[in-house]
Design a protein around this motif. Structure first.
Motif, PDB file in Angstrom:
ATOM      1  N   LEU A  37     -34.378   1.749  63.397  1.00  0.00           N
ATOM      2  CA  LEU A  37     -33.849   3.029  62.934  1.00  0.00           C
ATOM      3  C   LEU A  37     -34.693   4.212  63.403  1.00  0.00           C
ATOM      4  CD1 LEU A  37     -32.894   2.096  59.248  1.00  0.00           C
ATOM      5  CD2 LEU A  37     -31.379   2.231  61.232  1.00  0.00           C
ATOM      6  N   GLN A  38     -35.934   3.981  63.726  1.00  0.00           N
ATOM      7  CA  GLN A  38     -36.838   5.065  64.116  1.00  0.00           C
ATOM      8  C   GLN A  38     -36.844   5.328  65.620  1.00  0.00           C
ATOM      9  OE1 GLN A  38     -40.517   3.762  62.325  1.00  0.00           O
ATOM     10  NE2 GLN A  38     -39.935   4.551  60.315  1.00  0.00           N
ATOM     11  N   THR A  39     -36.146   4.496  66.410  1.00  0.00           N
ATOM     12  CA  THR A  39     -36.166   4.704  67.859  1.00  0.00           C
ATOM     13  C   THR A  39     -35.172   5.787  68.264  1.00  0.00           C
ATOM     14  OG1 THR A  39     -34.494   3.036  68.349  1.00  0.00           O
ATOM     15  CG2 THR A  39     -36.804   2.288  68.268  1.00  0.00           C
ATOM     16  N   GLU A  40     -35.533   6.537  69.290  1.00  0.00           N
ATOM     17  CA  GLU A  40     -34.666   7.608  69.783  1.00  0.00           C
ATOM     18  C   GLU A  40     -33.370   7.046  70.368  1.00  0.00           C
ATOM     19  OE1 GLU A  40     -34.778  11.451  72.809  1.00  0.00           O
ATOM     20  OE2 GLU A  40     -36.575  10.247  72.540  1.00  0.00           O
ATOM     21  N   GLU A  41     -33.456   5.910  71.092  1.00  0.00           N
ATOM     22  CA  GLU A  41     -32.246   5.293  71.666  1.00  0.00           C
ATOM     23  C   GLU A  41     -31.243   4.935  70.576  1.00  0.00           C
ATOM     24  OE1 GLU A  41     -34.071   2.009  73.774  1.00  0.00           O
ATOM     25  OE2 GLU A  41     -33.410   2.866  75.671  1.00  0.00           O
ATOM     26  N   PHE A  42     -31.735   4.343  69.487  1.00  0.00           N
ATOM     27  CA  PHE A  42     -30.851   3.978  68.380  1.00  0.00           C
ATOM     28  C   PHE A  42     -30.243   5.233  67.769  1.00  0.00           C
ATOM     29  CE2 PHE A  42     -30.032   3.644  63.867  1.00  0.00           C
ATOM     30  CZ  PHE A  42     -29.111   2.604  63.840  1.00  0.00           C
ATOM     31  N   GLN A  43     -31.052   6.243  67.519  1.00  0.00           N
ATOM     32  CA  GLN A  43     -30.565   7.460  66.883  1.00  0.00           C
ATOM     33  C   GLN A  43     -29.511   8.155  67.735  1.00  0.00           C
ATOM     34  OE1 GLN A  43     -33.971   9.780  65.658  1.00  0.00           O
ATOM     35  NE2 GLN A  43     -34.791   8.087  64.444  1.00  0.00           N
ATOM     36  N   ASP A  44     -29.710   8.174  69.056  1.00  0.00           N
ATOM     37  CA  ASP A  44     -28.707   8.755  69.953  1.00  0.00           C
ATOM     38  C   ASP A  44     -27.388   7.984  69.844  1.00  0.00           C
ATOM     39  OD1 ASP A  44     -30.511  10.658  70.830  1.00  0.00           O
ATOM     40  OD2 ASP A  44     -30.960   9.626  72.722  1.00  0.00           O
ATOM     41  N   GLY A  45     -27.471   6.663  69.877  1.00  0.00           N
ATOM     42  CA  GLY A  45     -26.279   5.829  69.741  1.00  0.00           C
ATOM     43  C   GLY A  45     -25.618   6.001  68.388  1.00  0.00           C
ATOM     44  N   PHE A  46     -26.429   6.137  67.347  1.00  0.00           N
ATOM     45  CA  PHE A  46     -25.909   6.333  65.998  1.00  0.00           C
ATOM     46  C   PHE A  46     -25.083   7.610  65.920  1.00  0.00           C
ATOM     47  CE2 PHE A  46     -26.192   8.413  61.881  1.00  0.00           C
ATOM     48  CZ  PHE A  46     -25.688   7.435  61.041  1.00  0.00           C
ATOM     49  N   VAL A  47     -25.639   8.727  66.394  1.00  0.00           N
ATOM     50  CA  VAL A  47     -24.945  10.010  66.312  1.00  0.00           C
ATOM     51  C   VAL A  47     -23.635   9.953  67.100  1.00  0.00           C
ATOM     52  CG1 VAL A  47     -25.065  12.457  67.004  1.00  0.00           C
ATOM     53  CG2 VAL A  47     -27.027  11.364  65.889  1.00  0.00           C
ATOM     54  N   TYR A  48     -23.680   9.387  68.302  1.00  0.00           N
ATOM     55  CA  TYR A  48     -22.482   9.292  69.141  1.00  0.00           C
ATOM     56  C   TYR A  48     -21.400   8.464  68.450  1.00  0.00           C
ATOM     57  CZ  TYR A  48     -19.652   8.688  73.330  1.00  0.00           C
ATOM     58  OH  TYR A  48     -18.621   8.703  74.220  1.00  0.00           O
TER      59      TYR A  48
END
Length: 194
Positions: A37-48
């Motif tokens: 949950l703290q990775t930028e890649e995950f967060q980008d995918g989450f928002v998209y």
């Protein structure tokens, strides 16, 4: 008054969908770890993904979005995961289109073959099911008779639907010509299987 009431109902619907999506994450701690949950890649995918989930009208498609997102979250190489392609393709599909694509992998083709050849060995049925099928087999036999989708009795409707799915990369279409037959054949693509 009316616009305020509609706006409030719309916000409540979006809020419920947001809660559904976040609960999916909360209910799967084995997939959605604190570290992930703290990775930028995950967060980008989450928002998209979250934006598409909130705006999707069809419950069936929202369920697929959740599966796609879980697949993305479990993928080690998130940069190369086809998240945008999966979500874009899903956005282009109707519920009927999804049922047509499912037909290639849900046992419908095997059922048709077993109906036509009841004594055929299971391995041969599986091999036959992987081959391309013509429009009459797909439209009339599989979709209309077995799946009950009567609109596919119209071959033009079937061709249009399968051509659209082919343009999205979900099925592979081609022309087969033999001494006694010439016509369009279709089979599931590698992307369609995913």
């Amino acid at each position: 008054g009316l616009s305020k009431g509609l706006y409030g109902a719309n916000i409540q619907l979006r809020q419920n969908r947001a809660v559904e999506f976040v609960e999916m994450i909360k209910d799967n701690p084995g997939v959605f770890t604190k570290q992930l949950l703290q990775t930028e890649e995950f967060q980008d995918g989450f928002v998209y993904t979250f934006q598409r989930y909130l705006s999707e009208r069809a419950k069936e498609k929202r369920q697929i979005i959740k599966k796609i997102f879980c697949g993305f979250s479990q993928e080690k190489n998130k940069r190369d995961f086809k998240l945008e392609r999966y979500l874009y393709t899903l956005e282009q599909l109707s519920i009927e289109d999804i049922e047509v694509v499912k037909m290639f992998s849900d046992g419908t083709i095997e059922q048709l073959i077993r109906n036509q050849f009841p004594d055929m060995e299971p391995e041969k049925v599986a091999d036959m099911a992987k081959q391309s099928m013509n429009m009459q087999q797909i439209g009339i036999h599989l979709l209309s008779e077995i799946k009950g989708m009567k609109q596919f009795e119209n071959i033009d409707y079937a061709v249009e639907t399968l051509s659209r799915l082919s343009s999205l990369g979900l099925v592979i279409g081609g022309i087969e010509t033999t001494y006694d037959y010439s016509g369009s054949n279709f089979r599931e693509s590698a992307f369609g299987k995913e």
